[in-house]
Design a protein around this motif. Structure first.
Motif, PDB file in Angstrom:
ATOM      1  N   THR A 177      -6.083 -19.320 -28.217  1.00 12.34           N
ATOM      2  CA  THR A 177      -5.342 -18.294 -27.471  1.00 12.34           C
ATOM      3  C   THR A 177      -6.138 -17.609 -26.369  1.00 12.34           C
ATOM      4  O   THR A 177      -5.542 -16.947 -25.511  1.00 12.34           O
ATOM      5  CB  THR A 177      -4.849 -17.196 -28.437  1.00 12.34           C
ATOM      6  OG1 THR A 177      -5.994 -16.510 -28.988  1.00 12.34           O
ATOM      7  CG2 THR A 177      -4.006 -17.793 -29.567  1.00 12.34           C
ATOM      8  N   GLU A 198      -2.554 -14.567 -36.309  1.00  9.15           N
ATOM      9  CA  GLU A 198      -3.050 -13.546 -35.384  1.00  9.15           C
ATOM     10  C   GLU A 198      -2.931 -12.148 -35.982  1.00  9.15           C
ATOM     11  O   GLU A 198      -3.840 -11.319 -35.811  1.00  9.15           O
ATOM     12  CB  GLU A 198      -2.294 -13.628 -34.070  1.00  9.15           C
ATOM     13  CG  GLU A 198      -2.604 -14.869 -33.264  1.00  9.15           C
ATOM     14  CD  GLU A 198      -2.294 -14.704 -31.796  1.00  9.15           C
ATOM     15  OE1 GLU A 198      -3.222 -14.490 -31.005  1.00  9.15           O
ATOM     16  OE2 GLU A 198      -1.099 -14.778 -31.451  1.00  9.15           O
ATOM     17  N   SER A 244      -6.340 -10.028 -36.551  1.00 10.95           N
ATOM     18  CA  SER A 244      -6.480  -8.754 -35.851  1.00 10.95           C
ATOM     19  C   SER A 244      -6.655  -7.604 -36.830  1.00 10.95           C
ATOM     20  O   SER A 244      -7.526  -6.737 -36.645  1.00 10.95           O
ATOM     21  CB  SER A 244      -5.251  -8.511 -34.968  1.00 10.95           C
ATOM     22  OG  SER A 244      -5.339  -7.262 -34.308  1.00 10.95           O
ATOM     23  N   THR A 263      -7.957 -15.018 -26.867  1.00  8.06           N
ATOM     24  CA  THR A 263      -7.904 -13.592 -27.186  1.00  8.06           C
ATOM     25  C   THR A 263      -9.289 -12.954 -27.103  1.00  8.06           C
ATOM     26  O   THR A 263     -10.258 -13.466 -27.687  1.00  8.06           O
ATOM     27  CB  THR A 263      -7.332 -13.401 -28.606  1.00  8.06           C
ATOM     28  OG1 THR A 263      -6.038 -13.996 -28.659  1.00  8.06           O
ATOM     29  CG2 THR A 263      -7.234 -11.928 -28.969  1.00  8.06           C
ATOM     30  N   TYR A 277     -12.463 -17.397 -36.287  1.00  7.98           N
ATOM     31  CA  TYR A 277     -12.308 -16.552 -35.100  1.00  7.98           C
ATOM     32  C   TYR A 277     -12.638 -17.336 -33.822  1.00  7.98           C
ATOM     33  O   TYR A 277     -11.996 -17.133 -32.781  1.00  7.98           O
ATOM     34  CB  TYR A 277     -13.171 -15.299 -35.217  1.00  7.98           C
ATOM     35  CG  TYR A 277     -12.495 -14.206 -36.010  1.00  7.98           C
ATOM     36  CD1 TYR A 277     -11.680 -13.264 -35.397  1.00  7.98           C
ATOM     37  CD2 TYR A 277     -12.644 -14.136 -37.395  1.00  7.98           C
ATOM     38  CE1 TYR A 277     -11.030 -12.280 -36.130  1.00  7.98           C
ATOM     39  CE2 TYR A 277     -12.001 -13.164 -38.139  1.00  7.98           C
ATOM     40  CZ  TYR A 277     -11.197 -12.234 -37.494  1.00  7.98           C
ATOM     41  OH  TYR A 277     -10.542 -11.272 -38.235  1.00  7.98           O
ATOM     42  N   TRP A 329      -9.593 -19.292 -33.209  1.00  7.95           N
ATOM     43  CA  TRP A 329      -8.530 -18.418 -32.695  1.00  7.95           C
ATOM     44  C   TRP A 329      -8.707 -18.239 -31.186  1.00  7.95           C
ATOM     45  O   TRP A 329      -7.757 -18.348 -30.419  1.00  7.95           O
ATOM     46  CB  TRP A 329      -8.571 -17.073 -33.421  1.00  7.95           C
ATOM     47  CG  TRP A 329      -7.522 -16.085 -32.981  1.00  7.95           C
ATOM     48  CD1 TRP A 329      -6.309 -16.363 -32.411  1.00  7.95           C
ATOM     49  CD2 TRP A 329      -7.589 -14.665 -33.089  1.00  7.95           C
ATOM     50  NE1 TRP A 329      -5.612 -15.193 -32.149  1.00  7.95           N
ATOM     51  CE2 TRP A 329      -6.378 -14.146 -32.558  1.00  7.95           C
ATOM     52  CE3 TRP A 329      -8.540 -13.780 -33.576  1.00  7.95           C
ATOM     53  CZ2 TRP A 329      -6.115 -12.778 -32.506  1.00  7.95           C
ATOM     54  CZ3 TRP A 329      -8.282 -12.427 -33.539  1.00  7.95           C
ATOM     55  CH2 TRP A 329      -7.084 -11.917 -33.001  1.00  7.95           C
ATOM     56  N   TRP A 330      -9.944 -17.963 -30.777  1.00  8.00           N
ATOM     57  CA  TRP A 330     -10.205 -17.832 -29.341  1.00  8.00           C
ATOM     58  C   TRP A 330      -9.893 -19.139 -28.621  1.00  8.00           C
ATOM     59  O   TRP A 330      -9.302 -19.149 -27.534  1.00  8.00           O
ATOM     60  CB  TRP A 330     -11.659 -17.431 -29.107  1.00  8.00           C
ATOM     61  CG  TRP A 330     -12.018 -17.434 -27.650  1.00  8.00           C
ATOM     62  CD1 TRP A 330     -11.802 -16.437 -26.745  1.00  8.00           C
ATOM     63  CD2 TRP A 330     -12.611 -18.522 -26.918  1.00  8.00           C
ATOM     64  NE1 TRP A 330     -12.219 -16.822 -25.495  1.00  8.00           N
ATOM     65  CE2 TRP A 330     -12.721 -18.093 -25.574  1.00  8.00           C
ATOM     66  CE3 TRP A 330     -13.050 -19.795 -27.267  1.00  8.00           C
ATOM     67  CZ2 TRP A 330     -13.269 -18.917 -24.582  1.00  8.00           C
ATOM     68  CZ3 TRP A 330     -13.586 -20.615 -26.283  1.00  8.00           C
ATOM     69  CH2 TRP A 330     -13.689 -20.169 -24.957  1.00  8.00           C
TER      70      TRP A 330
END
Length: 681
Positions: A273, A219, A223, A275, A266, A269-270
C-alpha cells in the motif's frame, strides 16, 4: 544439590541459586527418580515469563517449600524455549487434565516420565499442600497413581493424530476468510477478545490474499497495534500481547519471534500500500532489533523480560509528573496529549502506557519529545535479557531483516541478516544437523526441532533472494533434505522432532500455528520456495501434502492456520518465479532486482545471478523444466540455468512452473510481466 550452574539457558541460570535441588532435563534425573523411587516434579517456563518469576520468588526461593520438593521428588527445571518438544507433550497433558495451559507449567510424573497430575501457577500455601498430597498419594496409593499416568499417556497417544484433507484450493481460502470475518473485531482490530495477541501469520495471509475485505481487516489491525500500547512508542518493537481487547496495556515482555514476524508483515504492508505508518513501524522495529537484541556473536537474543526491579512494566510507563520532570510544563502537556498520558492512568498506580492514537501535526516537536523521553528512560533499570540464540527465531529475523533492508534500501539491515546467518551456519549446523540454541558463542546440546529447520531454511532462502549468494540457497536445501528424510510422518505431514531425536512418552506433532508458524506450515513454505527455485517435484509435492490440514482448519479455526493459508496463497499463485541476471553492481540489475522484490504477488520467488565476468547466454524461449533437487556441481541455481543478459544488458525472466516468458530489460516491463503472470494464475 542444584545442578543448573552449568546450564546454557538464562532461564535455568536464574534458578541456579535456588535451594531446590534442580536437575536439567535428561537421563540423570530419570535415573535418580528410579533410584530413589520417587516421582518427578517437572517445572517448565521461560525467562521472560512474569508468573514464572512470581512462582520462583514465592516457592522455589523459599527454604521450607524447597525442603518439601527435595524430600519427596526429583525436581527438573525445563526452559520451554530450549526444549519445545518437552514443553509440547506435557502441555498436552496439562490441558487435558486441567482444561487450560500456561506457564509456569507444573507436572508430576512417574520415574518413566508419565504425567499423572498437572497444573500451572500455584501460590505457596496451595503448592505446599499439593506437594504433601502428591507425596502421600505416591506412598499410599501408588498403583492408582501409576495407572492414572498410563491412562493419560494412552489417551494422549490416541488423540495425537490430526485429521488432514485435500490440498487446499480457492474454496478453503474463501471458507477461511468467512471464518476470520466472523471473529474480526471491527472496532479495535484483531480477532477475538482479551487477551489479544498479534495475529502475525493471519495478517500475512490477508496481505497475500488482497481484496478489499481482507486488506481492510489487515490494515485496521496493523494500524491499531502500531498506535496502541502494545507497540513501544519510544524505541519501537512490540510486546508479547495486550491484556485488554483495545491494544492498550501489554504483557510487557518483548519476544524475538513476534518482532521478526511483525517486521516482515509491516514491510509487506508498506509494499502492498505504500502506507507511511507501515514504513515507520517497520524501520523502527528493525532498528530496535539491532539496538536491543543483537548478541556479540551476531545473532539475536530471545527476549526481554516484562519486569524490572521486580515490577512488571515499570521500565515503560509514565505519569504526568514524570513527563514534567523530563520535559518541562509545556512539552509535558504536549506529550501527555500525544501519548494519552492521563492523571488517572491506563496502567497501575496512575501510570500510563504510551499510545499514539492520532497523527500529531507538529512532527518535529514530537520527534524532539520522543528523543528526550527515550534518553530519560535509558537511565531507568532495564528489563533483563534472555540472550540465548534460538535457531528458528533467528531464521525468522534473517528473512525479515533481509527483505526490509532491500526494500527500504538499508544495507546495514541486510548485513545484520547475513551475520546472523553466518552464526547459524558456523555454530548451529554440524554435518547437516541443526542445534536448537547457543549462548555466548557456545552451542547447546539440544537438537533442532522441525520449526528450527524450516524457519532457518526460510531465512536462508530469503537472504539468497536478496544477496544472490548461492551458499545460503545450498545450505537451505541441505536442511530441507533433513526435513524430508527425518521428520516425515508417512501421511503427508511432519512430526515436530526427528526420527533419531530423544524419545518422549509421545512424539509431538502439532499442525497448528501458535505464537509462531507451526513447524508443518513453516516447512511447507520453505519447501514450496525451494521447489520454485529448483523445479523439484519432490519438494513441491511435500509442501502441498503438508498443507492438507489447512482444508480442515479453514472453516472453523482459520486463526490457527494463518501461515498455512499464506503458503496456500503462494501455491495457488504458482508462486511466480523471477530470475534476475546481470552484474550486481550495475544500476539496472539492482533496479530489476528491487522491482521483483517489490511485487506483492503471493510468495513470489526471486533468483539472482551476478554475471560479471561470466559467459552466461540468454535463453529467450525459457522453457526449462526438471526435477532437480539441488543445483549440482555447477553451483548455479536451477531457475537461472540458461538465462543470461540480453544483448549484454541485465535481464529478468518471469516464470511459472519453470516455464518463462520472454526476458525483459526494464523495471517497468518487469513489473508488467509479473502482474500479467500473476493474473494468469
Amino acid at each position: 544439590m542444584n545442578r543448573l550452574g552449568t546450564a546454557t539457558s538464562p532461564y535455568l541460570l536464574q534458578h541456579a541459586d535456588n535451594p531446590v535441588h534442580w536437575f536439567e532435563w535428561g537421563e540423570e534425573a530419570f535415573t535418580e527418580a528410579r533410584r530413589r523411587d520417587v516421582p518427578l516434579l517437572i517445572s517448565v517456563g521461560y525467562s521472560a515469563c512474569h508468573w514464572c518469576h512470581v512462582m520462583a520468588h514465592e516457592c522455589f526461593e523459599d527454604e521450607a517449600t524447597a525442603a518439601l520438593m527435595n524430600e519427596h521428588f526429583v525436581n527438573v527445571k525445563v526452559d520451554r524455549e530450549e526444549r519445545p518438544d518437552v514443553d509440547a507433550v506435557y502441555m498436552s497433558a496439562t490441558q487435558a487434565m486441567s482444561g487450560q495451559g500456561g506457564w509456569p507449567m507444573t507436572v508430576f510424573a512417574t520415574p518413566e516420565g508419565h504425567p499423572f497430575y498437572c497444573g500451572t501457577y500455584f501460590p505457596k500455601p496451595h503448592f505446599q499442600r499439593l506437594l504433601s498430597g502428591v507425596a502421600a498419594a505416591w506412598r499410599d496409593e501408588r498403583e492408582q497413581v501409576i495407572t492414572q499416568g498410563a491412562k493419560v499417556v494412552a489417551a494422549l497417544t490416541d488423540a495425537s493424530s490430526f485429521p488432514t484433507g485435500p490440498v487446499p484450493g480457492r474454496e478453503a481460502v474463501v471458507e477461511a476468510l468467512q471464518n476470520l470475518t466472523g471473529e474480526f473485531d471491527p472496532v479495535r482490530g484483531g480477532f477475538g477478545g482479551a487477551p489479544k495477541f498479534p495475529p502475525s501469520m493471519v495478517l500475512e495471509f490477508l496481505l497475500r490474499h488482497g481484496g478489499a475485505e481482507a486488506l481492510s481487516m489487515a490494515e485496521h489491525t496493523l494500524s491499531a497495534m502500531a498506535r496502541g500500547g502494545i507497540y513501544d512508542q519510544l524505541a519501537g518493537g512490540f510486546a508479547r500481547y495486550s491484556v485488554d481487547a483495545k491494544w492498550v496495556v501489554p504483557h510487557f515482555e518483548k519476544m524475538l519471534y513476534d518482532n521478526a514476524l511483525l517486521l516482515r508483515v509491516y514491510t509487506h504492508w508498506w509494499r502492498t500500500t505504500g502506507t507511511v505508518l507501515a514504513r515507520r513501524v517497520a524501520l523502527e522495529t528493525a532498528d530496535w532489533l539491532l539496538a536491543e537484541m543483537r548478541t556479540p556473536e551476531g545473532g539475536f537474543a530471545s527476549a526481554l523480560d516484562a519486569d524490572s526491579e521486580g515490577v512488571e512494566g515499570k521500565f515503560y510507563v509514565w505519569t504526568p509528573d514524570e513527563l514534567r520532570e523530563v520535559l518541562g510544563e509545556e512539552d509535558a502537556a504536549f506529550a501527555a496529549a500525544a501519548f494519552s498520558v492521563t492523571r488517572a492512568g491506563t496502567f497501575e498506580h496512575g501510570a500510563s502506557v504510551l499510545q499514539l492514537l492520532n497523527d500529531v501535526p507538529d512532527s518535529a516537536r514530537l520527534a524532539r519529545v520522543r528523543a528526550a523521553l527515550l534518553a530519560a528512560r535509558a537511565g531507568r533499570v532495564r528489563p533483563g535479557r534472555d540472550d540465548k540464540v534460538v535457531a528458528a527465531w533467528n531464521g525468522l529475523a534473517v528473512a525479515a531483516l533481509a527483505e526490509t533492508g532491500l526494500l527500504f534500501e538499508r544495507p546495514d539491515l541486510i548485513e545484520a541478516a547475513r551475520q546472523a546467518a553466518e552464526l547459524l551456519d558456523s555454530l548451529h549446523i554440524d554435518r547437516g544437523r541443526l542445534a536448537r540454541t547457543s549462548k555466548d558463542g557456545r552451542v547447546g546440546a539440544n537438537a533442532g526441532v522441525l520449526e528450527d529447520y524450516a524457519d532457518v531454511a526460510e531465512g536462508l532462502l530469503a537472504l539468497y533472494s536478496v544477496t544472490g549468494e548461492t551458499r545460503w540457497f545450498a545450505r537451505a536445501g541441505e536442511l530441507l533434505d533433513v526435513v524430508l528424510d527425518r521428520f516425515g510422518d508417512g501421511e503427508g505431514g511432519f512430526y515436530d522432532t526427528a526420527d533419531d531425536a530423544e524419545s518422549l512418552f509421545q512424539r509431538p506433532k502439532d499442525p497448528t500455528d501458535n505464537a509462531t508458524p507451526s513447524g508443518r506450515f513453516a516447512a511447507a513454505g520453505a519447501l514450496l520456495t525451494y521447489a520454485a527455485l529448483t523445479g523439484s517435484a519432490r519438494h513441491r509435492e511435500a509442501a502441498l501434502q503438508a498443507l492438507g490440514t489447512v482444508s480442515v482448519l479453514a472453516p472453523r479455526h482459520a486463526r490457527f492456520a494463518g501461515w498455512g493459508l499464506a503458503v496456500t496463497e503462494a501455491a495457488l499463485a504458482g508462486p511466480v518465479e523471477v530470475a534476475v541476471v546481470g552484474p550486481l553492481d550495475a544500476p539496472n540489475t539492482r533496479a530489476l532486482h528491487r522491482t521483483a522484490l517489490l511485487s506483492s504477488s503471493p510468495g513470489l520467488v526471486v533468483a539472482l545471478a551476478d554475471t560479471e565476468g561470466s559467459d552466461m547466454e540468454g535463453d529467450p524461449e525459457g522453457d526449462a523444466e526438471g526435477d532437480t533437487a539441488h543445483p549440482g556441481g555447477s553451483g548455479v541455481v536451477p531457475l537461472l540455468e540458461g538465462r543470461g543478459p540480453v544483448r549484454g544488458a541485465p535481464a529478468a525472466y518471469v516464470c511459472r512452473g519453470f516455464t518463462c516468458r520472454m526476458p525483459v530489460t526494464s523495471p517497468a516491463d518487469l513489473a508488467e510481466e509479473i502482474s500479467g503472470t500473476a493474473a494468469g494464475s
